[in-house]
Design a protein around this motif. Structure first.
Motif: not given
Length: 434
Positions: A129, A153-154, A157, A188-189, A191-192, A194
Motif C-alpha cells: 500500500r 487486493a488487501e 482495500a 476477497r481478492a 470481490a475487490r 476491478t
C-alpha cells in the motif's frame, strides 16, 4: 478457447490506452511468463513498475521501478526460475548449492505457502500500500491470485485504484480448493478486483463460484501474452541442437517440457516409457528442466530406462523451439492447469500434443484431431496415446496444420497484446471520474 470476455481493440470514439500509462505489476519477477507480458508494456513506452514477490533482477526489463516483497520463504529461492541456464561465470560448486537449495525450497513451498503465507499478509499488504501511494499507478495488475492477487487486493482495500487480477492454471482448482486460508483470501481478492484476466474460459466460469462478479470486465488471454511466432514456428530439425543434447534428428522423440510442478504427473510420464519402449525400442524421451534432479534420476534407475531418456537443463526460448521442432510428440500430463504455454509452443512448432484430459486443455485440443488426451494419472493410457502418436503420421501432419492455424488465430503475441491494451484501456477509462 471460448471468446467469452475477449475484448476487441477500441473502435470509433473509444479511448485507446495512451503510451506512458503508469502501470504497477505485482508478480513473480523471475517468471518468464510474467516477464513476457510485462515486456510488452515496457517496450510500448509505458511507465512500468514491478513489485516482485520473489527476489529478482530487472535484467533487460527497463523498469521505472523494481521492489521486492518476498512471500513466505521466497528470499531463499534464488533469483532465477524457468528458462535459461546459470551464468557461465558461476562456479560449479556454487551453482550446485543454489540448485539444491532451490529444489529444497520448491519441494517445501506448496505446503509452507498454503498454510503459512497468509499469516504474513498484513505486513506485506501494508508495504505494498505504501508503494502504491508513492507510485500512484493508473492501473495495478496482479499476475496470479496466490499470493500476488491476494496481497494486492488487501493493499488496495478502501482505495479507488483499479485492480486487474490474472488467474493462472491452478489458482482456483488447486490452491483455493486445497488450502482454506488461501480460499478465503481468494474470495476477497475476486470481490475487490476491478477486472479479471484468466488464461482459459474454464477459469472465468470457475471464478464466479468463488465470488467473481461476471458483470465486471474480463479478458480470456494466454497468460504470457501468447506465442512469438518468429521464435516458435515449424521448420527443419537443428542437427547441432540434436547433437548437443544427444537426441535423434530424425527418429521418434517425445519431449516433456513441463519440468517439476505439483500438478504435473511426471510419475505417469516416466512409468509410461517402458510400455512405449516395448513396442518402439528406438524411441527417445527428453525432459527439460530435470537435469541433475534426484527424483527423475531415481525413476530412470528404478525403471531401467536410462538408455532412452535424456534429462536436459532449463533452456532459453529459442532452444526450446529448436527442441520442439526435433520432437515427434510433446507430452503434458497435468491434472490441474490453465492453458499451458508449452502446449501452445508445441502446437506452434508442429510437435504433436499428448496431454492430460482436463477442461482447460480441451479448449485447445480436440482428442483425435489435433492432439490426443488421456488420464494424466494412468501410465498405460499415456503410453497408448504416445504409441498412437508415434505411429500415425497422417494424424500428426493434419494436427500440425490445424495447430498452426489455431495459434495464428488465437495465440499470436502481437494480436493478444493488442487485446490486452484494449482491456487495460477499458479498465482505466471506466475508472476515470465523469
Amino acid at each position: 478457447m471460448s471468446d467469452a470476455g475477449v475484448l476487441p481493440a477500441p473502435a470509433g470514439g473509444a479511448r485507446a490506452l495512451p503510451r506512458g500509462t503508469r502501470i504497477l505489476f505485482v508478480a513473480d519477477g523471475r517468471s518468464p511468463i510474467a516477464r513476457n507480458w510485462i515486456e510488452h508494456f515496457v517496450a510500448r513506452g509505458d511507465e512500468v513498475h514491478l513489485v516482485s514477490t520473489f527476489p529478482c533482477e530487472a535484467g533487460s526489463l527497463r523498469l521505472a521501478g523494481l521492489h521486492v516483497l518476498p512471500v513466505a520463504f521466497a528470499r531463499f529461492a534464488g533469483g532465477n526460475v524457468g528458462r535459461g541456464a546459470a551464468p557461465a561465470s558461476a562456479g560449479r560448486a556454487a551453482a550446485l548449492t543454489r540448485n539444491l537449495r532451490a529444489r529444497a525450497v520448491a519441494a517445501a513451498f506448496p505446503t509452507v505457502f498454503g498454510w503459512l503465507a497468509p499469516a504474513t499478509l498484513g505486513s506485506h499488504a501494508r508495504r505494498l500500500r505504501e508503494l502504491v501511494l508513492q507510485i500512484r499507478p493508473e492501473v495495478v495488475h496482479a499476475l496470479r491470485i496466490p499470493y500476488e492477487g491476494i496481497v494486492a487486493a488487501e493493499a488496495l482495500a478502501g482505495t479507488a485504484y483499479p485492480l486487474v487480477v490474472s488467474v493462472w492454471g491452478n489458482d482456483l482448482e488447486l490452491w483455493a480448493e486445497r488450502y482454506p486460508l488461501v480460499g478465503r483470501f481468494t474470495r476477497r481478492a475476486l470481490a475487490r478486483a476491478t477486472a479479471l484476466h484468466p488464461d482459459c474460459a474454464r477459469d472465468l466460469h470457475l471464478a464466479e463460484q468463488w465470488g467473481w462478479n461476471p458483470e465486471r470486465p474480463s479478458a480470456v488471454l494466454p497468460g504470457n501474452g501468447g506465442i512469438r511466432r518468429d521464435v516458435f514456428h515449424p521448420g527443419p530439425p537443428d542437427a547441432e541442437v540434436a547433437r548437443r543434447h544427444a537426441l535423434p534428428a530424425g527418429g521418434p522423440l517425445v519431449l516433456n517440457a513441463r519440468g517439476f510442478r505439483a500438478y504435473v504427473r511426471n510419475d505417469t510420464f516416466f512409468r509410461s516409457i517402458p510400455r512405449v519402449l516395448e513396442r518402439r525400442p528406438e524411441a527417445v524421451f527428453a525432459a527439460v528442466g530435470m537435469q541433475g534432479d534426484p527424483r527423475a534420476e531415481r525413476w530412470i534407475r528404478d525403471l531401467g530406462i536410462g538408455h532412452a531418456v535424456r534429462l536436459l537443463p532449463r533452456v532459453a526460448p529459442a532452444e526450446m523451439a529448436a527442441l520442439l521442432r526435433l520432437s515427434t510428440a510433446a507430452v503434458s500430463p497435468s491434472e490441474f492447469d490453465g492453458t499451458p504455454n508449452t502446449l501452445l509452443e508445441a502446437m506452434a512448432c508442429g510437435a504433436f500434443p499428448v496431454a492430460g484430459d482436463i477442461a482447460s486443455v480441451r479448449e485447445w485440443i480436440t482428442d483425435g484431431q489435433n492432439g490426443l488426451l488421456c488420464d494424466p494419472a494412468d501410465p498405460a493410457a499415456l503410453a497408448a496415446a504416445l504409441l498412437r502418436a508415434l505411429g500415425d503420421e497422417p494424424l500428426r501432419r493434419g494436427a500440425a496444420e490445424r495447430n498452426a492455424a489455431l495459434v495464428a488465430e488465437r495465440a499470436d503475441f502481437a494480436e493478444v497484446m493488442r487485446r490486452a491494451e484494449a482491456f487495460y484501456a477499458r479498465v482505466v477509462n471506466e475508472a476515470l471520474p465523469g
